[in-house]
Design an enzyme around this catalytic site. Structure first.
Site, mmCIF file in Angstrom:
data_model
loop_
_atom_site.group_PDB
_atom_site.id
_atom_site.type_symbol
_atom_site.label_atom_id
_atom_site.label_comp_id
_atom_site.label_asym_id
_atom_site.label_seq_id
_atom_site.Cartn_x
_atom_site.Cartn_y
_atom_site.Cartn_z
ATOM 1 N N CYS A 1 6.358 19.704 63.678
ATOM 2 C CA CYS A 1 5.017 19.355 64.119
ATOM 3 C C CYS A 1 5.016 17.917 64.594
ATOM 4 O O CYS A 1 5.202 16.996 63.813
ATOM 5 C CB CYS A 1 4.014 19.528 62.983
ATOM 6 S SG CYS A 1 2.324 19.169 63.472
ATOM 7 N N GLY A 2 4.831 17.710 65.882
ATOM 8 C CA GLY A 2 4.966 16.382 66.437
ATOM 9 C C GLY A 2 3.746 15.509 66.302
ATOM 10 O O GLY A 2 3.850 14.297 66.413
#
Length: 281
Positions: free
Chosen positions: A124-125
């Site tokens: 999850c950036g």
């Protein structure tokens, strides 16, 4: 730098950082069930601390953690250069890994001014980002002299696939690799998260002093906004992905000066931005 890093098999000195988990499973195939032993890619919480202050926790494969720490610090704008990182210490515990980084005072002051609590799902950036402005940060414009014949990419992805040892055993990881101008795939990094794999590659490039002005990043995933942002942060002029692009990613690539190519497989590709770096005619 003080290091207690995993070796090439993903194990630290005490053997506490396995990159695979062996498990008894029931496999169903063509109407028949069988008991088998399977190999699963490992993931665990990896916490980054800067000058003693916790900043981010990501779920990641516990290998190449020094590369991960350096790459994350660079692509997330925590530091401007790897030279701003004075030391890295990795501490493994029962419930995860803490990577402690000592960074330059100026970088730490900047970090504290925009500090976020980032509790990451796998790959999850943007988890935990506190504002829209922080998400939509503009990277420096990329100035790259890289030019590739598209046929090179098929050979590069084939070479990358052969070097994905963890994928071969588990079928559960992404990879990011560096493609030199001569067609050599010089660096490969794997992780259960595509963003993590690219951060690890960014760290490896910085540590190795690789000239990024002539090469390309290739990834075994879609081309999301964060993948383009991290590529631009590296200073690479080309991102080639086996899957497609999002609209936001294509717009960022256009404005950042990154050549973005998607669906790069089987002798085909789609160029979303700056096609002049690809010999398409």
């Amino acid at each position: 730098m003080k290091r207690d890093m995993p070796d090439e098999n993903g194990l630290g000195e005490a053997g506490v950082l396995p990159v695979q988990h062996t498990r008894a499973v029931t496999r169903w195939r063509q109407g028949a069930a069988s008991a088998e032993i399977d190999h699963l890619a490992e993931e665990m919480p990896v916490a980054f601390e800067y000058n003693g202050i916790s900043h981010a926790v990501m779920l990641a494969t516990p290998a190449d953690l020094e590369d991960f720490a350096i790459g994350f610090s660079l692509t997330e704008g925590v530091v401007d250069s790897a030279r701003d990182i004075y030391g890295i210490e990795v501490e493994a515990a029962e419930n995860g890994v803490t990577v402690k980084l000592e960074i330059a005072s100026a970088a730490f002051v900047t970090l504290k001014s925009r500090r976020r609590a980032l509790a990451g799902r796998t790959g999850c950036g943007l988890c935990g980002t506190e504002s829209l402005e922080e998400v939509m940060r503009a990277p420096r414009k990329v100035h790259s002299t890289a030019v590739f014949d598209p046929v090179v990419f098929d050979d590069a992805f084939a070479a990358l696939h052969k070097r994905q040892a963890l994928l071969r055993d588990t079928g559960a990881t992404h990879a990011a690799a560096w493609l030199r101008a001569d067609g050599d795939v010089s660096l490969v990094r794997e992780d259960v998260g595509r963003h993590n794999a690219l951060d690890k590659l960014a760290g490896a490039l910085a540590r190795g002093g690789e000239d990024v002005s002539h090469g390309a990043v290739i990834v075994t995933s879609r081309a999301s906004y964060e993948m383009v942002l991290k590529t631009a942060s590296i200073g690479a002029g080309i991102l080639a992905a086996v899957s497609g692009s999002t609209g936001l990613a294509a717009r960022l690539a256009e404005s950042a000066g990154v050549t973005l190519a998607g669906f790069v497989r089987g002798g085909t590709l789609v160029a979303y931005s700056h096609p002049q770096r690809l010999k398409l005619a």
